[in-house]
Design an enzyme around this catalytic site. Sequence first.
Site, PDB file in Angstrom:
ATOM      1  N   ASP A 219      42.361   8.206 132.833  1.00  0.00           N
ATOM      2  CA  ASP A 219      43.219   7.113 133.261  1.00  0.00           C
ATOM      3  C   ASP A 219      43.808   7.464 134.619  1.00  0.00           C
ATOM      4  O   ASP A 219      43.789   8.622 135.043  1.00  0.00           O
ATOM      5  CB  ASP A 219      44.318   6.905 132.220  1.00  0.00           C
TER       6      ASP A 219
ATOM      7  N   ASP B 151      46.031   8.807 126.696  1.00  0.00           N
ATOM      8  CA  ASP B 151      47.266   9.106 125.962  1.00  0.00           C
ATOM      9  C   ASP B 151      47.846   7.914 125.219  1.00  0.00           C
ATOM     10  O   ASP B 151      48.908   8.013 124.626  1.00  0.00           O
ATOM     11  CB  ASP B 151      48.323   9.673 126.909  1.00  0.00           C
TER      12      ASP B 151
ATOM     13  N   ASP C 191      43.487   4.261 123.441  1.00  0.00           N
ATOM     14  CA  ASP C 191      42.521   5.291 123.848  1.00  0.00           C
ATOM     15  C   ASP C 191      41.920   6.037 122.657  1.00  0.00           C
ATOM     16  O   ASP C 191      40.993   6.830 122.826  1.00  0.00           O
ATOM     17  CB  ASP C 191      43.203   6.321 124.763  1.00  0.00           C
TER      18      ASP C 191
ATOM     19  N   ASN D 240      25.263  52.609 115.432  1.00  0.00           N
ATOM     20  CA  ASN D 240      25.635  51.191 115.420  1.00  0.00           C
ATOM     21  C   ASN D 240      27.149  51.018 115.526  1.00  0.00           C
ATOM     22  O   ASN D 240      27.649  50.106 116.209  1.00  0.00           O
ATOM     23  CB  ASN D 240      25.114  50.546 114.132  1.00  0.00           C
TER      24      ASN D 240
END
Length: 878
Positions: free
Chosen positions: A337, A595, A599, A688
Amino acid sequence: MAEVVGLRAPLVGLDWLEACALSSDQVLSRLRSGPGGLSGSDVAERLQQFGPNALRTHRVQASAVLLRQIRNPILLLLLGAALVSGLTGGGTNAVIITVIVALSVGLGFFNEYRAEVAMASLRGKIRHETEVLRDGRAIRVPVIELVPGDVVTLRIGSLVPADLRLLEVDEFECDEGLLTGESMSVAKSVEPTTDRSPSDQPGCAFMGTIVHQGSARGVVVRTGARTAFGQIAAGLSDKQGQTAFEAGLSRFSRFLFGVAAVLTAFIFIVNVALSRPLIEALLFSLAIAVGIAPEMMPAIVTVSLSAGSRALVAKKVLVKRLVAIEDLGNIEILFTDKTGTLTEGVITFDRSLDPAGTASDRPLLFGLVCNEATVTDEGAVGGNALDQALWSAPGGETAVRAATFRHLGILPFDHERQMASVLATDPSGSQILITKGAPEVVLARCGLVPDGTRPMLEALFSEGARVVAVASRSADGMADVSPADEQGLDLVGFLTFADRPKTDAGSSIVQLQQLGVEVKIITGDNGLVAVKVCSDIGIDCAGVLNGAEVGSLDDDQLASAIPTTTVFARISPEQKSRIIKVARRTGKDVAFLGDGVNDAVALHHADVGISVDSGTDVAKDAADVVLLDKDLGVLAEGVMEGRRIFANTMKYVLMSTSSNFGNMFSAAGASAFLSFLPMLPTQILLNNLLYNGGQLAIPTDRVDPEALARPAAWDMKFIRRFMSVFGPVSSVFDFITFWVMLSVLDAGHTEFRTGWFVESIATQTLVIYVIRTRRVPFFKSRPSLPMLLVPTAAALIGAILPYTGLAHLLGFTPLPTTFFLILFGMVVVYLVLVELAKTRFYRVPHPRTPRLALSHAERLERRIRRRASHFTHHATHG
């Protein structure tokens, strides 16, 4: 306010069927509440009785983290084989194997548990609040603290926080699509009903639904898992759908486990064929499998995401679901926006103009009459930002005159009509209909419009002003107002508002563009206004499409238009969603920053939904990421953090498929032609453990700028190709070590195993300095300090172990100085060859794998889970 009279029996709750069949007064009486809500003591008692208003409480449980560490089937088989070995005379080996496995599990548990606790603490920072009456006063409280009997106020954009029996409504409608599947909003009333269908209960508002229009007040009937939405959410498994990041991790893990299974079976069969003891052969083959399996991957990823989330919080970015950090790093198109991102978001009233553009207070007067905001001691509240700004207009005479009008009916603003209307009586007693809204829409409903009005309006838009048109007509005899009445209007004039561009917006846009993110503006405002803002902050506007033009394009045409369009103007909520869905069809990852209540659907459809802390509950609920500041600059930081985490995770992946895999493959091959095991099972496991410990510094590592400059994605073809190139390079040097140990140093079994252990841990850990960057290591890309120290320390520990008191227990023996001189030369040559191979490897471009679109069912489940997260209580310990 409900009275508290001594000790009372616990409240017997109502369900929504009972509540809907009773009048609002009867419901208040049954819930021992009143129009002014509950007292503080009532709330405390009921919170104790009914618990928090949460669908579930998420606690970090040490037992669950530990279970994830030990449920590796290969690890469990190894422990079982060690137990059998201990029972058949190999007690020392069994103890050593168990201790090494315990250390490995403990290492992973410590790091993952610590990261989980940190993540739970961060999630707890996202607070969802609602307005409630307590002790007769309106206050905001966390949603989880609501109890039956609380009186809640709902406004447009609110998320209904519990199952409510409505007490008062004003043009109130709810979007119940998440419960019923219907796309149309449902009108609500306060009348009781005996209908047993949840889809036809006008007197109730249900948890998780959205206020589409109007306002209301209702009393809480059911909370938490006892609500209608709670029963739906309870039907979902705790396991959420995978993101692209998680899916990539799963594919990689399955790939390596598959390789480990094949190699384990091969080694076991070969060793049994060579008449080696069955238990010894099983332990050796399982130890090789453990060496290949990426058991430290969860800890590496969790630590990376946790560190990344903490870094983002410091930059005012909250991530609701941590794996969304990586998705944030993948975005290529950002729709945002204009208000609050490119502009300051502080809207101030500027001018009141008649249709000719001359100053006049009549439009301001009518604008104050047709206004959904109300004035309190703290200022204007309710309505939208434009309504509130009108009440701050200089001089109070117009506001005083507006108070002399009496409202008879109101038609609230909605995004489909882009207007609001009010039916009122003026001081003379005449009825008048006043309408205000988007100039293009209002002018289309007016009769005569002066010739100079439209050019004047275009000039206002070109200056960057936000403009609202005001019109009216006589309404004598009208009892109420409907959309059909908004016709035949007389233009009164225009109200203009200012919203200054942000001074740093231009630099934020440039930063995003440098990261390969296209920024596009999607707004309900006029296109000329958006273009002027773009010009003011230095954005090149490639093209503008308005809502009418978008509506005339089919999906293929829209997909072709999106790359050449910077501004989408006068866009409806449905069009926002459509634009985002079509943009995703191109294979690019799309983010949407919004917001408002309108939306929410678009946020759900984006790959990454982004909202702001000051946004509506619906928008924050729909979003994956919440910005504490509506600033594109912090969003750029989030994109970089997502890419940094992915890049560091890939370092571990590439390590596991190159040197580590090569060494384990060498052990498998050597066992087939040597008369003894090239390395004991305990030594493989220790190797390992040291290797994994050295890799835990990866999340702290620096990432080269070019790795942050573009999105990346999982590509199993790339990983397999990397393994096929660098794994054999590692194996070649292992076999050279075998030759040196057997032919040059004439080593026995113990010396051979010791020498190869030292060589393998050195090459396995130190090669990270080459693989971690596409640049020349150290000269053009320096690792972080922990990354420099930890892998080097692991290699040094491996070299020192043969000289410690543990040497005999672990099957080691001191090595001659000659070996270390040869080893030093071999490691240098190995790293140089890997560097040359790396340079050649990266000359071939690797196309990015596009993200797969979610199905309708997957998207609906994702929406339900997101909504459910709004009602989840996060605790750091369990």
